[in-house]
Design an enzyme around this catalytic site. Structure first.
Site, short mmCIF file in Angstrom:
data_model
loop_
_atom_site.label_atom_id
_atom_site.label_comp_id
_atom_site.label_asym_id
_atom_site.label_seq_id
_atom_site.Cartn_x
_atom_site.Cartn_y
_atom_site.Cartn_z
N ARG A 80 0.85 -1.18 0.00
CA ARG A 80 0.00 0.00 0.00
C ARG A 80 0.89 1.23 0.00
O ARG A 80 2.02 1.20 0.53
CB ARG A 80 -0.90 0.03 1.25
N HIS A 92 -1.92 0.71 -9.59
CA HIS A 92 -2.54 -0.25 -8.65
C HIS A 92 -3.17 -1.42 -9.42
O HIS A 92 -4.37 -1.69 -9.31
CB HIS A 92 -3.58 0.45 -7.76
P1 NAP Z 1 -1.81 -12.02 4.16
O1 NAP Z 1 -1.97 -13.38 3.60
O2 NAP Z 1 -2.64 -11.62 5.33
O3 NAP Z 1 -0.26 -11.84 4.51
C1 NAP Z 1 0.21 -10.77 5.26
C2 NAP Z 1 1.65 -11.05 5.64
O4 NAP Z 1 2.20 -9.88 6.25
C3 NAP Z 1 1.80 -12.20 6.64
O5 NAP Z 1 2.92 -12.96 6.33
C4 NAP Z 1 2.00 -11.46 7.97
O6 NAP Z 1 2.76 -12.18 8.92
C5 NAP Z 1 2.81 -10.25 7.49
N1 NAP Z 1 2.71 -9.16 8.45
C6 NAP Z 1 1.63 -8.42 8.81
N2 NAP Z 1 1.95 -7.51 9.74
C7 NAP Z 1 3.26 -7.68 10.01
C8 NAP Z 1 4.18 -7.05 10.88
N3 NAP Z 1 3.80 -6.06 11.71
N4 NAP Z 1 5.46 -7.49 10.88
C9 NAP Z 1 5.85 -8.50 10.07
N5 NAP Z 1 5.02 -9.14 9.21
C10 NAP Z 1 3.74 -8.73 9.18
O7 NAP Z 1 -2.08 -10.93 3.03
P2 NAP Z 1 -1.89 -11.10 1.44
O8 NAP Z 1 -3.06 -11.75 0.83
O9 NAP Z 1 -0.55 -11.66 1.20
O10 NAP Z 1 -1.93 -9.56 0.99
C11 NAP Z 1 -0.99 -8.66 1.51
C12 NAP Z 1 -1.26 -7.25 1.03
O11 NAP Z 1 -0.95 -7.13 -0.35
C13 NAP Z 1 -2.70 -6.79 1.13
O12 NAP Z 1 -3.05 -6.42 2.43
C14 NAP Z 1 -2.71 -5.61 0.17
O13 NAP Z 1 -2.32 -4.44 0.86
C15 NAP Z 1 -1.62 -5.97 -0.84
N6 NAP Z 1 -2.20 -6.29 -2.16
C16 NAP Z 1 -1.93 -5.43 -3.18
C17 NAP Z 1 -2.41 -5.70 -4.45
C18 NAP Z 1 -2.06 -4.81 -5.59
O14 NAP Z 1 -2.64 -4.97 -6.68
N7 NAP Z 1 -1.12 -3.91 -5.45
C19 NAP Z 1 -3.20 -6.85 -4.66
C20 NAP Z 1 -3.45 -7.69 -3.58
C21 NAP Z 1 -2.93 -7.42 -2.34
P3 NAP Z 1 2.22 -13.56 9.54
O15 NAP Z 1 2.33 -14.57 8.42
O16 NAP Z 1 3.14 -13.86 10.64
O17 NAP Z 1 0.79 -13.30 9.94
C1 GLV Z 2 -5.71 -4.97 -3.87
O1 GLV Z 2 -5.01 -4.03 -3.68
C2 GLV Z 2 -6.11 -5.89 -2.85
O2 GLV Z 2 -5.84 -5.62 -1.67
O3 GLV Z 2 -6.73 -6.91 -3.19
#
Ligand code: NAP
Ligand code: GLV
Length: 310
Positions: free
Chosen positions: A225, A273
């Protein structure tokens, strides 16, 4: 059970609603917007919903998010603590994210950006061969997105490490867990790829001090983000040579304002994005199955831990 579809950015919401109604037997889904009156909704399917959604629909019992990140949703006033928020899990996004990471990384590591410049000058100048050991990649966040990115880059034989709160064991990926390990993780990383969720703990994590701990010639890829990056720090870090470039998909203000200095900086690559889009068919299928389980009282995955913010 009344379900509303509340998204201020989805183009063609009617086609989403048609597919959702087909996938959720007996469901009647209302396209809810700024102009809608209160419809007495029980469930909401949302992405970037209108600010007053929960104030105008206080009866909502569960929220199904059409994306992975819930930072914008959790900020909305009136969202009660006992209302479950269910996020999208992968649904075709992780492979897109991994592809985006490859695109950003190899442009730097294989000199493709340089070759593009040289082509403009009609110059045939092979650059240095790649030595993968010179390109250690660090992935911030090892959840659904980060783990897939790390696995993809490890398969391309880059040295890869991942940093997360609890640590993640994956073949050929070095695991770092918790904030105490962040300095060691940064000190072994040249290309930093951020896939963290935006929470109070992670906001502003990419800043002058942390990015200054990366290896020489460092490169930043931000697909988490915009709020993760202290944007005012980026150009000074590029000017001083601490960073050699950045690929950014997310910004503190989106769309990125036309007058923003990032647009004109050749060291920064900007995408709007789109690193990992919520694909309609995959998303509808997953949300429909989550709603089916919710209504049947069956176990659900993807429930956001509200106290952690992701
Ligand atoms: P997720 O499965 O919830 O994974 C989040 C990861 O971040 C986990 O490994 C978590 O650790 C780690 N984390 C969270 N807070 C932390 C902290 N304070 N210190 C260290 N590690 C931390 O989420 P996801 O599905 O991978 O998605 C992640 C993010 O990608 C979304 O929230 C969104 O902002 C972004 N995103 C962007 C796009 C785009 O098009 N740009 C698309 C999709 C997603 P643990 O494993 O220990 O819980
Ligand atoms: C996109 O940014 C998502 O969080 O799915």
């Amino acid at each position: 059970m009344k379900i509303i579809f509340a998204s201020s950015t989805t183009s063609d919401p009617d086609s989403w609603i048609r597919l959702l109604e087909e996938a959720i037997p007996g469901a009647e889904i209302v396209n809810w917007s700024d102009n809608s009156g209160t419809v007495g909704a029980d469930l909401a399917i949302t992405w970037s919903p209108p600010h007053d959604l929960f104030l105008r629909e206080p009866g909502i019992q569960a929220v199904f998010n059409l994306g992975a990140g819930v930072d914008a949703l959790l900020k909305l006033p009136g969202l009660r603590d006992n209302v479950p928020v269910i996020r999208l899990e992968d649904a075709g996004m992780a492979v897109q994210m991994a592809e985006y990471a490859v695109y950003a990384l190899v442009r730097a590591s294989r000199s493709f950006d340089r070759y593009q410049q040289l082509q403009g000058e009609r110059r045939w100048e092979p650059q240095q061969d790649i030595r993968r050991r010179n390109w250690p990649v660090g992935v911030l966040g090892m959840g659904v997105m980060g783990a897939r990115v790390a696995q993809m880059l490890a398969a391309l034989e880059y040295p890869v490490a991942g940093w997360s709160r609890s640590g993640k064991a994956l073949p050929d990926v070095q695991s770092f867990a918790g904030s105490d390990t962040l300095p060691a993780f940064l000190a072994r990383t040249r290309v930093l790829i951020n896939t963290l969720p935006l929470t109070p703990e992670t906001r502003g994590l990419l800043n002058r001090e942390t990015l200054g701990q990366l290896l020489p010639g460092a490169y930043l890829v931000n697909v988490g983000r915009g709020g993760h990056l202290v944007e005012d720090d980026l150009i000074p870090l590029l000017d001083s040579g601490v960073l050699s470039g950045a690929t950014l998909d997310v910004f503190s203000q989106e769309p990125l304002p036309t007058g923003h200095p990032f647009w004109a900086d050749p060291r920064i690559t900007i995408t709007p994005h789109v690193a990992a889009a919520s694909l309609r068919e995959e998303t509808v299928a997953q949300v429909a199955e989550k709603i089916r389980r919710y209504r049947a009282g069956e176990a659900l995955t993807g429930i956001v831990a509200r106290e952690r913010g992701y």
